[in-house]
Write an enzyme that holds these catalytic residues in place. Structure first.
Site, PDB file in Angstrom:
ATOM      1  CB  ILE A 156      -0.986  -0.015   1.193  1.00  0.00           C
ATOM      2  CG1 ILE A 156      -1.825  -1.310   1.154  1.00  0.00           C
ATOM      3  CG2 ILE A 156      -1.874   1.230   1.193  1.00  0.00           C
ATOM      4  CD1 ILE A 156      -2.568  -1.581  -0.161  1.00  0.00           C
ATOM      5  CD  GLN A 337      22.224  -0.447 -25.755  1.00  0.00           C
ATOM      6  OE1 GLN A 337      21.816  -0.910 -24.699  1.00  0.00           O
ATOM      7  NE2 GLN A 337      23.222  -0.981 -26.420  1.00  0.00           N
ATOM      8  CB  ILE A 338      21.756   6.817 -25.701  1.00  0.00           C
ATOM      9  CG1 ILE A 338      20.918   6.411 -26.922  1.00  0.00           C
ATOM     10  CG2 ILE A 338      22.454   8.162 -25.921  1.00  0.00           C
ATOM     11  CD1 ILE A 338      19.697   7.282 -27.184  1.00  0.00           C
ATOM     12  N   GLY A 341      28.153   2.299 -20.910  1.00  0.00           N
ATOM     13  CA  GLY A 341      28.455   1.811 -19.554  1.00  0.00           C
ATOM     14  C   GLY A 341      28.026   2.799 -18.484  1.00  0.00           C
ATOM     15  CD  GLU A 364      -2.723   3.889  -9.654  1.00  0.00           C
ATOM     16  OE1 GLU A 364      -3.342   4.460 -10.550  1.00  0.00           O
ATOM     17  OE2 GLU A 364      -2.258   4.474  -8.649  1.00  0.00           O
TER      18      GLU A 364
HETATM   19  C1  LIG Z   1       5.221  -0.266  -5.571  1.00  0.00           C
HETATM   20  C2  LIG Z   1       3.795  -0.721  -5.575  1.00  0.00           C
HETATM   21  C3  LIG Z   1       2.828   0.143  -5.082  1.00  0.00           C
HETATM   22  C4  LIG Z   1       1.484  -0.280  -4.994  1.00  0.00           C
HETATM   23  N1  LIG Z   1       0.553   0.548  -4.416  1.00  0.00           N
HETATM   24  C5  LIG Z   1      -0.705   0.062  -4.200  1.00  0.00           C
HETATM   25  C6  LIG Z   1      -1.652   0.841  -3.461  1.00  0.00           C
HETATM   26  O1  LIG Z   1      -1.390   1.974  -3.062  1.00  0.00           O
HETATM   27  N2  LIG Z   1      -2.870   0.284  -3.211  1.00  0.00           N
HETATM   28  C7  LIG Z   1      -3.211  -0.965  -3.648  1.00  0.00           C
HETATM   29  O2  LIG Z   1      -4.336  -1.408  -3.358  1.00  0.00           O
HETATM   30  N3  LIG Z   1      -2.333  -1.718  -4.359  1.00  0.00           N
HETATM   31  C8  LIG Z   1      -1.092  -1.245  -4.626  1.00  0.00           C
HETATM   32  N4  LIG Z   1      -0.176  -2.005  -5.328  1.00  0.00           N
HETATM   33  C9  LIG Z   1      -0.574  -3.329  -5.783  1.00  0.00           C
HETATM   34  C10 LIG Z   1      -0.681  -3.460  -7.299  1.00  0.00           C
HETATM   35  O3  LIG Z   1      -1.814  -2.781  -7.771  1.00  0.00           O
HETATM   36  C11 LIG Z   1      -0.671  -4.969  -7.628  1.00  0.00           C
HETATM   37  O4  LIG Z   1       0.652  -5.434  -7.371  1.00  0.00           O
HETATM   38  C12 LIG Z   1      -1.089  -5.256  -9.052  1.00  0.00           C
HETATM   39  O5  LIG Z   1      -2.457  -4.994  -9.233  1.00  0.00           O
HETATM   40  C13 LIG Z   1      -0.809  -6.694  -9.470  1.00  0.00           C
HETATM   41  O6  LIG Z   1      -1.261  -7.605  -8.519  1.00  0.00           O
HETATM   42  P1  LIG Z   1      -0.253  -8.761  -8.019  1.00  0.00           P
HETATM   43  O7  LIG Z   1       1.016  -8.107  -7.613  1.00  0.00           O
HETATM   44  O8  LIG Z   1      -0.954  -9.573  -7.008  1.00  0.00           O
HETATM   45  O9  LIG Z   1       0.061  -9.643  -9.303  1.00  0.00           O
HETATM   46  P2  LIG Z   1      -0.840 -10.848  -9.833  1.00  0.00           P
HETATM   47  O10 LIG Z   1      -2.252 -10.438  -9.946  1.00  0.00           O
HETATM   48  O11 LIG Z   1      -0.521 -12.073  -9.069  1.00  0.00           O
HETATM   49  O12 LIG Z   1      -0.261 -10.996 -11.322  1.00  0.00           O
HETATM   50  C14 LIG Z   1       0.902 -11.765 -11.639  1.00  0.00           C
HETATM   51  C15 LIG Z   1       1.000 -11.812 -13.167  1.00  0.00           C
HETATM   52  O13 LIG Z   1      -0.132 -12.492 -13.724  1.00  0.00           O
HETATM   53  C16 LIG Z   1      -0.764 -11.657 -14.689  1.00  0.00           C
HETATM   54  N5  LIG Z   1      -2.195 -11.912 -14.667  1.00  0.00           N
HETATM   55  C17 LIG Z   1      -3.055 -11.916 -13.605  1.00  0.00           C
HETATM   56  N6  LIG Z   1      -4.300 -12.168 -13.997  1.00  0.00           N
HETATM   57  C18 LIG Z   1      -4.257 -12.331 -15.349  1.00  0.00           C
HETATM   58  C19 LIG Z   1      -5.233 -12.615 -16.357  1.00  0.00           C
HETATM   59  N7  LIG Z   1      -6.524 -12.762 -16.069  1.00  0.00           N
HETATM   60  N8  LIG Z   1      -4.809 -12.720 -17.640  1.00  0.00           N
HETATM   61  C20 LIG Z   1      -3.512 -12.548 -17.960  1.00  0.00           C
HETATM   62  N9  LIG Z   1      -2.539 -12.285 -17.065  1.00  0.00           N
HETATM   63  C21 LIG Z   1      -2.921 -12.161 -15.776  1.00  0.00           C
HETATM   64  C22 LIG Z   1      -0.403 -10.222 -14.262  1.00  0.00           C
HETATM   65  O14 LIG Z   1      -0.528  -9.326 -15.345  1.00  0.00           O
HETATM   66  C23 LIG Z   1       1.032 -10.424 -13.802  1.00  0.00           C
HETATM   67  O15 LIG Z   1       1.871 -10.434 -14.926  1.00  0.00           O
HETATM   68  C24 LIG Z   1       1.136  -1.578  -5.461  1.00  0.00           C
HETATM   69  C25 LIG Z   1       2.139  -2.427  -6.007  1.00  0.00           C
HETATM   70  C26 LIG Z   1       3.435  -2.005  -6.054  1.00  0.00           C
HETATM   71  C27 LIG Z   1       4.477  -2.960  -6.612  1.00  0.00           C
END
Ligand SMILES: Cc1cc2nc3c(=O)[nH]c(=O)nc-3n(C[C@H](O)[C@H](O)[C@H](O)COP(=O)(O)OP(=O)(O)OC[C@H]3O[C@@H](n4cnc5c(N)ncnc54)[C@H](O)[C@@H]3O)c2cc1C
Length: 380
Positions: A156, A337-338, A341, A364
């Protein structure tokens, strides 16, 4: 829509000057300390940046969507962590209240969020519910004129700083999908609410995420957003529509910075007796980046103007988020790349920004989730 072009231009110039003179020179300090310095936060408060999108009647600047995306592009010419610190107040941590909150909820929270006196956060994601956010397991059990919240939230943004959370929790305990979810405003000092340690991330040092744990947290029924159970997921999706377009604008701002870093380096770095900018293979990378940044900027502005004129922009917001998040990744890769190193060394801005922008394809809604939203709309 830009309400007053003359004063808006002055405001954008002020943001650009702040970026150039104050934020960019302090980027290394933010990385070293993993904190945004207090004097910068004070300046951001004084400039009204915490309240850009909060209506004027609640002390904000009441920006239209077009004004908001232009401000985000200008601000994100500096490291995106500065925007991330204000971004939950201007975006996901306030907009649930702005869009669906009651007059009492607005009056209680929005003026302090707009002033940056308090920080808002948005708590949707859970350990077992990421892309499939509608399956969330945090429960909110009705108990007289309160709800009792139990569960945990993950990653979060600004949770360590937050004073108030918009929390999505399941009120219909029999349901397993989005229809049983409600949104609540939860104060940080509620007994039973705790925030975990900072997550250790790939990039964006200075912006913090953490788990938020609810252990039988008592929340007044008056804090239910929209006053009706089962509307919380809809509120969350309305918030995310707006937020996704804004993240696309953030990507454009950072991409413009990356392109300028690459251009400047290409003009001064000499190899084979001349600046590398004179080599056509370098020019191709610069030209591709320029075309893509321009495409991203155009998309974001078009979608923002459409939003200001009324229609729903779920499709356009997903298109812009998908394109711009992927685009800034490509621009960052070319900028490294540009730099050769030098681009791999931690002293260079492009190395840091390369890691920072990787996030935009993940949160998001991942790029895959944007693809699913777009496909669903066009196949209807
Ligand atoms: C730095 C950071 C800040 C964040 N801040 C917030 C915040 O303030 N509030 C909040 O609520 N959340 C927050 N998040 C959470 C973020 O929104 C989730 O990490 C994101 O929605 C992905 O969920 P997950 O990490 O569980 O990945 P997963 O849902 O487990 O996904 C793993 C992979 O599977 C793929 N995948 C999943 N379902 C499908 C499908 N149906 N078809 C094809 N591919 C799929 C995804 O695209 C991904 O490549 C944050 C995350 C990070 C890393």
């Amino acid at each position: 829509m830009i309400r007053d072009p003359e004063s808006f231009t002055i405001l954008l110039d002020t943001i650009s000057r702040f970026v150039r003179d104050t934020l960019i020179p302090r980027e290394p300090e933010v990385v070293d300390t993993d904190e945004i310095p207090g004097d910068i936060l004070a300046q951001m408060r004084a400039m009204g940046l915490f309240g850009l999108t909060i209506p004027e009647e609640y002390g904000g600047l009441g920006f239209t969507t077009e004004e908001e995306v232009l401000a985000s592009m200008a601000l994100c010419y500096a490291s995106p962590v500065f925007r991330s610190r204000i971004g939950t107040n201007t975006g996901i941590g306030s907009q649930g209240i702005v869009i669906d909150g009651s007059p009492e909820q607005k009056q209680k929270y929005l003026p302090r969020l707009a002033a940056g006196e308090i920080t808002g956060s948005f708590a949707l994601t859970e350990p077992a519910a990421g892309s499939d956010a509608g399956s969330l397991r945090t429960t909110a059990r009705r108990d007289g004129d309160h709800y009792i919240l139990s569960g945990s939230k993950r990653y979060i943004t600004n949770a360590p700083e937050a004073n108030v959370f918009t929390v999505m929790a399941r009120t219909n305990l029999q349901s397993k999908d989005a229809r049983g979810v409600s949104a609540f405003i939860v104060d940080r000092d509620s007994p039973g609410l705790s925030v975990g340690p900072y997550d250790v991330k790939m990039g964006q040092r200075g912006s913090h995420t953490a788990d938020v744990i609810f252990d039988n947290v008592k929340v007044p029924a008056a804090n239910l957003i929209g006053g009706q159970e089962g509307m919380g997921f809809k509120t969350a999706m309305k918030v995310l529509d707006k937020a996704r377009l804004n993240i696309a604008a953030v990507c454009v701002g950072v991409a413009e910075r990356l392109l300028d870093e690459a251009l400047n380096y290409a003009k001064q770095r000499q190899q084979f007796g001349k600046p590398i900018a004179e080599f056509q293979l370098i020019q191709a990378m610069l030209a591709d980046s320029k075309a893509e940044v321009y495409a991203g900027r155009s998309m974001v502005l078009e979608a923002a103007r459409k939003k200001d004129s009324g229609p729903n922009i779920t499709l356009e917001a997903s298109c812009a988020k998908l394109f711009c998040a992927e685009m800034v990744g490509r621009v960052a890769d070319r900028a490294v790349q540009i730099h050769g190193g030098a681009g791999y060394m931690q002293v260079s801005a492009v190395e840091r920004l390369y890691r920072d922008v990787r996030l935009f394809r993940l949160y998001e809604g991942t790029s895959q989730i944007q693809q699913l939203v777009i496909a669903k709309h066009i196949l209807r």
